[in-house]
Design an enzyme around this catalytic site. Structure first.
Site, mmCIF file in Angstrom:
data_model
loop_
_atom_site.group_PDB
_atom_site.id
_atom_site.type_symbol
_atom_site.label_atom_id
_atom_site.label_comp_id
_atom_site.label_asym_id
_atom_site.label_seq_id
_atom_site.Cartn_x
_atom_site.Cartn_y
_atom_site.Cartn_z
ATOM 1 N N ALA A 98 -32.794 27.478 7.149
ATOM 2 C CA ALA A 98 -33.541 28.597 8.123
ATOM 3 C C ALA A 98 -34.636 27.989 9.115
ATOM 4 O O ALA A 98 -35.248 27.129 8.928
ATOM 5 C CB ALA A 98 -34.330 29.655 7.090
ATOM 6 N N GLY A 143 -30.149 27.182 3.700
ATOM 7 C CA GLY A 143 -29.117 28.503 4.607
ATOM 8 C C GLY A 143 -27.971 27.183 5.274
ATOM 9 O O GLY A 143 -26.936 27.855 5.351
ATOM 10 N N GLU A 146 -25.634 27.202 2.306
ATOM 11 C CA GLU A 146 -25.022 28.432 2.189
ATOM 12 C C GLU A 146 -23.921 28.493 3.071
ATOM 13 O O GLU A 146 -22.760 29.102 2.795
ATOM 14 C CB GLU A 146 -26.152 29.421 2.222
ATOM 15 C CG GLU A 146 -27.159 29.583 0.994
ATOM 16 C CD GLU A 146 -28.416 30.601 1.048
ATOM 17 O OE1 GLU A 146 -28.547 31.416 0.493
ATOM 18 O OE2 GLU A 146 -28.817 30.437 2.239
ATOM 19 N N GLU A 166 -34.806 26.340 -1.471
ATOM 20 C CA GLU A 166 -35.775 27.565 -1.161
ATOM 21 C C GLU A 166 -36.793 27.882 -2.356
ATOM 22 O O GLU A 166 -37.928 27.885 -1.653
ATOM 23 C CB GLU A 166 -35.152 28.979 -1.032
ATOM 24 C CG GLU A 166 -34.061 28.953 0.128
ATOM 25 C CD GLU A 166 -32.668 28.354 -0.079
ATOM 26 O OE1 GLU A 166 -31.797 28.584 0.675
ATOM 27 O OE2 GLU A 166 -32.592 27.766 -1.142
#
Length: 296
Positions: A98, A143, A146, A166
């Site tokens: 992110a 992310g 991910e 995270e």
């Protein structure tokens, strides 16, 4: 069920070619954070999404996400795409996760909407009709991992660093990590990795089954990309409709009980029976030659 599976494949007609045939062939393409490439010659059928945001280590910002969604929509419409590789144009980084600097400027409501958008992006990657490969030549954190988890296959440099970190930032995975990591590694191990925010090397990730292949990094910093491309070349000559239907059968079947999964497999198999490629495969076997699949 048949209607749902058929709509998932989305083989559009007529065929529309990619607008970008090289990462920097269009004016201004080199300045884009996401570039679409289609390989030619013996690699025709392999498409690439090049992530190129060096100033933020390929962080998932608004522009980056918008361009990535646009690229996926474009590629989905091209029936000549048989394999899609996600790679980085930033040495030492796949995707740093992110864009927290950008997110600091958002209100709580805006954060919720943006994370929902990220979740939708990962769903689009997972639902891409052709096989997808993440070439992880560097950091893939939060992310970034991910995104790789949303791909069908993952190849990493042994020295790459990855993890759902995270919880070390006061967050939890919000773009599919809590769902895809357990499906990949099992519940207990996924919980351990998420609860601790642990970082893994590419070699460790391969030992756990998180990545399909781990390779020693080269001086250019693109060893994982070369291995991913070799893997794509193995997929390339196979019957593309059968490959896509196999992907649907696996992805849908893994979410249900075995009896329902067998029914899904049967539906997918039935859709493959009338294809020209199935007849070509049988003819090639009979005539003792290599098949020439055309995706029809």
């Amino acid at each position: 069920m048949l209607r749902v599976l058929t709509s998932t494949l989305r083989f559009p007609r007529p065929w529309r070619p990619l607008e970008t045939r090289g990462c920097s062939s269009n004016a201004g393409a080199a300045d884009r954070e996401i570039q679409v490439c289609a390989l030619a010659g013996p690699d025709q059928g392999i498409a690439e999404i090049l992530m190129n945001r060096p100033s933020a280590r390929n962080a998932l910002g608004n522009v980056f996400v918008s361009q990535l969604l646009e690229a996926l929509a474009q590629l989905r419409e091209d029936r000549q795409v048989r394999v899609l590789i996600f790679r980085s144009g930033v040495k030492g980084v796949f995707c740093a996760g992110a864009d927290l600097k950008e997110r600091e400027q958002m209100s709580e409501a805006e954060v919720g909407l943006f994370v929902q958008r990220l979740r939708g992006l990962m769903t689009e990657i997972a639902a891409f009709p052709a096989p997808t490969i993440a070439a992880m030549d560097g950091f893939a954190l939060g992310g970034g991992l991910e995104l790789a988890l949303a791909c069908d296959l993952r190849v990493a440099a042994s020295s790459a660093v990855m993890g759902l970190i995270e919880t070390t930032r006061g967050l939890l995975p919000g773009a599919g990590g809590t769902q895809r990591l357990p499906r990949c590694l099992g519940v207990a191990l996924a919980k351990e990795l998420i609860f601790t925010g642990r970082r893994l090397s590419g070699a460790q990730a391969q030992a756990l089954g998180l990545v399909n292949h781990a390779v020693a990094q080269n001086e250019e910093g693109n060893a994982a990309y070369h291995r991913a491309r070799a893997l794509a070349q193995e997929i390339l000559p196979q019957a593309p409709i059968a490959v896509r239907l196999s992907k649907v059968a696996i992805d849908r079947g893994i979410e249900v009980d075995i009896a329902s999964g067998m029914a899904i497999e049967g539906i997918c198999y039935a859709q493959n029976i009338p294809t020209r490629d199935r007849l070509e495969g049988m003819a090639a076997f009979r005539e003792k030659r290599l098949p020439r699949f055309v995706g029809e």
